[in-house]
Design an enzyme around this catalytic site. Structure first.
Site, PDB file in Angstrom:
ATOM      1  N   HIS A 226     -16.033  60.964   9.261  1.00  0.00           N
ATOM      2  CA  HIS A 226     -16.334  61.422  10.562  1.00  0.00           C
ATOM      3  C   HIS A 226     -16.622  60.403  11.413  1.00  0.00           C
ATOM      4  CE1 HIS A 226     -18.205  65.198   8.660  1.00  0.00           C
ATOM      5  NE2 HIS A 226     -17.045  65.574   8.949  1.00  0.00           N
TER       6      HIS A 226
ATOM      7  N   LYS B 279     -24.111  80.590   8.871  1.00  0.00           N
ATOM      8  CA  LYS B 279     -24.147  79.506   7.596  1.00  0.00           C
ATOM      9  C   LYS B 279     -25.489  79.073   7.566  1.00  0.00           C
ATOM     10  CE  LYS B 279     -19.795  77.096   7.164  1.00  0.00           C
ATOM     11  NZ  LYS B 279     -19.223  75.793   7.235  1.00  0.00           N
TER      12      LYS B 279
END
Ligand code: PNS
Length: 189
Positions: A19, A43
């Protein structure tokens, strides 16, 4: 000249060096880059939204044109709210392509004026994913060099609260532990 603002949306659970590599590449080509963490109540992430935000903020401090935010709802709606004209996504391998293509085309269908820009992370991160990092860390494997040392430390604390307690009692021990991890080098903005 018009400023080009891009968002880099994702779950970042946890953020990895892959990332960070992409953020660095995005920061080099966009005037402003917003790392946008999805707030997804369905989630059950390992790290809370606040924890992920703190980690990403710390990772992105060297980049003056990068900021971290959270969002819910559609990515395209969020992009328009912050006046972004591009969505940055990373593609590591062909296996990513199908899902990313579907998402990019669906996003284009909803908001044709938004462009999705795909970038490739450095080769050494082409197999890296947050899911694998979580799994390897949970099963006791080494994730050194795959995530920033601060994320590695947070993962250890998350998976073994006894470490957190030890570091809180003796902060020097924690620092020594972090110091052992490989430091990521590279060009920063
Ligand atoms: O890091 P991830 O989990 O691969 O990121 C996926 C993400 C957050 C980019 C995607 O799930 C998303 O955009 N979610 C927001 C809801 C949305 O816009 N759904 C329609 C996508 S076409």
């Amino acid at each position: 000249m018009k400023k080009v603002i891009a968002i880099y949306p994702g779950s970042f659970d946890p953020p990895t060096n892959g990332h960070l590599d992409l953020i660095e590449r995005g920061a080099n080509i966009f005037d402003e880059l917003i790392v946008a963490i999805l707030r997804n109540p369905e989630k059950h992430p390992l790290f809370s939204l606040a924890e992920r935000r703190l980690m990403l903020e710390s990772m992105t401090t060297p980049f003056r044109n990068v900021r971290v935010e959270t969002f819910d709802g559609l990515t395209v709606d969020y992009a328009l709210r912050v006046s972004a004209t591009a969505i940055l996504r990373g593609i590591r391998a062909i296996s990513d392509y199908e899902y990313e293509l579907q998402m990019a085309l669906m996003n284009r269908k909803m908001h044709p004026e938004l462009e999705t820009v795909f970038m490739m992370p450095a080769e050494q991160y082409s197999y890296l994913s947050s899911r694998l990092v979580r799994e390897v860390a949970q099963l006791g494997g080494s994730i050194q060099g795959l995530v920033p040392s601060m994320v590695e430390q947070r993962l250890r604390e998350k998976l073994d609260p006894a470490i957190k307690l030890k570091n809180a009692r003796s902060p020097r021990a924690g620092k020594a532990e972090i110091g052992k991890t490989e430091k990521r080098t590279g060009k920063r903005k």
